[in-house]
Design an enzyme around this catalytic site. Structure first.
Site, PDB file in Angstrom:
ATOM      1  N   HIS A  82       4.627  -7.808   1.379  1.00 34.20           N
ATOM      2  CA  HIS A  82       4.081  -7.987   2.721  1.00 34.20           C
ATOM      3  C   HIS A  82       5.151  -8.253   3.764  1.00 34.20           C
ATOM      4  CE1 HIS A  82       0.964  -9.329  -0.211  1.00 34.20           C
ATOM      5  NE2 HIS A  82       0.276  -8.443   0.469  1.00 34.20           N
ATOM      6  N   GLU A 110       1.736 -10.415   6.197  1.00 36.91           N
ATOM      7  CA  GLU A 110       2.397  -9.337   6.936  1.00 36.91           C
ATOM      8  C   GLU A 110       2.559  -9.701   8.410  1.00 36.91           C
ATOM      9  OE1 GLU A 110       1.672  -4.741   8.319  1.00 36.91           O
ATOM     10  OE2 GLU A 110       0.746  -5.383   6.426  1.00 36.91           O
ATOM     11  N   SER A 140      -3.826  -2.554  -3.959  1.00 32.14           N
ATOM     12  CA  SER A 140      -3.102  -3.423  -4.886  1.00 32.14           C
ATOM     13  C   SER A 140      -3.842  -3.622  -6.211  1.00 32.14           C
ATOM     14  CB  SER A 140      -2.824  -4.782  -4.228  1.00 32.14           C
ATOM     15  OG  SER A 140      -3.972  -5.285  -3.600  1.00 32.14           O
ATOM     16  N   HIS A 157      -2.205 -13.731   7.935  1.00 27.57           N
ATOM     17  CA  HIS A 157      -1.867 -12.780   6.883  1.00 27.57           C
ATOM     18  C   HIS A 157      -0.348 -12.737   6.737  1.00 27.57           C
ATOM     19  CE1 HIS A 157      -1.335  -8.949   4.768  1.00 27.57           C
ATOM     20  NE2 HIS A 157      -2.575  -9.119   4.356  1.00 27.57           N
ATOM     21  N   CYS A 176      -0.804   2.074  -4.182  1.00 27.95           N
ATOM     22  CA  CYS A 176      -0.061   2.926  -3.256  1.00 27.95           C
ATOM     23  C   CYS A 176       1.417   2.855  -3.627  1.00 27.95           C
ATOM     24  CB  CYS A 176      -0.266   2.450  -1.821  1.00 27.95           C
ATOM     25  SG  CYS A 176       0.346   0.765  -1.532  1.00 27.95           S
TER      26      CYS A 176
END
Length: 317
Positions: free
Chosen positions: A81, A133, A274, A131, A19
């Site tokens: 992230h 993020e 990714s 995570h 992305c």
């Protein structure tokens, strides 16, 4: 005589793979290496993909778990992230030259969290514990101003102190369907809860899940190229399974267990946000060694999103 290879209709999802945020993060590390020379330190994996990380290591990137492992006088990059506010503050205090490769869509969630807390709201944050993020987003606001909601059961059980003054935000790489279920519960229980202006789940995550739904309905099984710590990749496996297809996550072509494909005549293939296209082609080549493959490229959304590089690297890019 050469044995005839069994036929395999291979439905390849579109869009798939990198992305805009991943492209940008990798380019930031590459440009930092060009500008400063090796080594360039990277706090945590720049993106969740071993092939990408190993490729950057070969070019001179050094990946570390903590800022304390970065020597003085060398540049450091923060992963796509996102990081808690304390990390760039600590880098500044040490005089480190740092580049922030946080995906702009993650940064948007960070800014929303700050504004909501400034408005006096408590945030229910939908995401996965541990995570990067989630850790980064929680690190944007004072402790205690955000509560993590992982499941529908959490949404049913949460008991905020001021239920009339809530907002919700989400991790960008969640299951679209799971998140919709959780949001519906929160909005039922807390009718005045403030929603984000736009969906926090990023365009790439949504598009890849929609593409997998489309091919999974026509396939016996689906392979997803990605890493086990890649949230968006794991979600693609779950989406395919919900559509009735067997599904499996693989990192590289060599990891594919061919016995898993016994009896399969239609196979879906995609890659997490990714995972580079090179790994898709590698897996197709491996399949061709054992099957008479007919590739069927899906017609999906064409992604044209491009994110600007950080100031100072734009000229180099």
């Amino acid at each position: 005589m050469t044995a005839t290879k069994p036929p395999l209709a291979l439905h390849i999802a579109a869009p798939r793979g990198f992305c805009a945020g991943v492209d940008r993060a990798i380019r930031i590390v590459e440009l930092a290496l060009e500008r400063h020379g090796a080594p360039v330190y990277v706090r945590h994996e720049i993106v969740h993909n071993k092939f990408v990380v190993d490729s950057l290591k070969e070019k001179g990137a050094v990946f570390v778990a903590d800022l304390d492992q970065v020597p003085d006088g060398v540049p450091v990059v923060f992963s796509a992230h996102g990081v808690p506010k304390t990390v760039p503050a600590a880098a500044t205090a040490r005089g480190l030259d740092f580049l922030d490769a946080t995906c702009p869509l993650v940064s948007k969630v960070h800014r929303q969290a700050e504004r909501l807390v400034e408005q006096g709201r408590h945030i229910l944050f939908i995401g996965h514990a541990g995570h990067p993020e989630v850790i980064g987003t929680f690190g944007q606001v004072p402790e205690g101003r955000m509560t993590l909601i992982e499941t529908a059961a959490d949404a049913e059980a949460v008991a905020p102190g001021d239920p009339a003054n809530l907002a919700f935000l989400t991790q960008t790489t969640l299951s679209v369907d799971d998140t919709a279920e959780i949001v519906a519960i929160l909005e039922r229980r807390f009718p005045s809860i403030k929603a984000p202006r736009a969906d926090d789940i990023c365009y790439a995550t949504s598009n890849r899940q929609a593409a997998v739904k489309e091919i999974a309905r026509r396939c016996d099984a689906v392979l997803v190229i990605g890493a086990p710590n890649s949230s968006n990749s794991v979600r693609l496996v779950e989406v395919a399974e919900r559509e009735g297809a067997r599904a499996r996550l693989v990192g590289r072509a060599a990891e594919l267990d061919l016995a898993w494909l016994d009896g399969i005549s239609t196979l879906g293939l995609t890659a997490g946000a990714s995972a580079p296209e090179l790994l898709v082609r590698e897996l197709v080549d491996r399949l061709r060694e054992h099957f008479d493959v007919t590739e069927i490229e899906s017609e999906g959304v064409v992604e044209r999103m491009v994110f600007k590089l950080p100031r100072g690297l734009e000229a180099a890019g």
